[in-house]
Design a protein around this motif. Structure first.
Motif, PDB file in Angstrom:
ATOM      1  N   SER A  38       0.815  -1.217   0.000  1.00  0.00           N
ATOM      2  CA  SER A  38       0.000   0.000   0.000  1.00  0.00           C
ATOM      3  C   SER A  38       0.851   1.270   0.000  1.00  0.00           C
ATOM      4  N   GLY A  42      -1.363   2.431  -2.668  1.00  0.00           N
ATOM      5  CA  GLY A  42      -2.444   3.158  -2.008  1.00  0.00           C
ATOM      6  C   GLY A  42      -3.427   2.268  -1.265  1.00  0.00           C
ATOM      7  N   ARG A  43      -4.571   2.846  -0.940  1.00  0.00           N
ATOM      8  CA  ARG A  43      -5.588   2.177  -0.124  1.00  0.00           C
ATOM      9  C   ARG A  43      -6.063   0.844  -0.696  1.00  0.00           C
ATOM     10  N   LEU A  46      -4.439  -2.085   1.055  1.00  0.00           N
ATOM     11  CA  LEU A  46      -4.429  -2.196   2.521  1.00  0.00           C
ATOM     12  C   LEU A  46      -4.882  -3.566   3.013  1.00  0.00           C
ATOM     13  N   GLU A  47      -5.923  -4.100   2.421  1.00  0.00           N
ATOM     14  CA  GLU A  47      -6.414  -5.420   2.843  1.00  0.00           C
ATOM     15  C   GLU A  47      -5.350  -6.492   2.614  1.00  0.00           C
TER      16      GLU A  47
END
Length: 80
Positions: A38, A42-43, A46-47
């Motif tokens: 990330s 990026g976002r 995140l997972e």
């Protein structure tokens, strides 16, 4: 073709050749395993980062590397 005078030289040359074409892919896979994707993606990643950190993928890789024989570790170091 790669011509080398030793196995270590061959691994170094192969690592260099691979990185020329696939450095971005190699770096992305390293970041994925560490849970740091990330930082560049990026976002959306995140997972994936959370999952990688929960699974401790990087730690497992480090522990596996520590169990390598010195010659194997040297060859992988030459490749890297």
């Amino acid at each position: 073709h790669i011509t080398a005078q030793s196995l270590e030289d061959a691994f170094f040359a192969q690592g260099y050749a691979t990185a020329q074409d696939r450095l971005f892919q190699m770096d992305s896979i390293r970041r994925l395993a560490r849970g740091e994707l990330s930082e560049v993606a990026g976002r959306a990643a995140l997972e994936s980062d959370t999952r990688a950190r929960k699974l401790r993928m990087w730690r497992i890789a480090e522990e596996s590397a520590q169990r390598l024989q010195p010659k194997e570790r040297g060859l992988l170091g030459a490749y890297a």
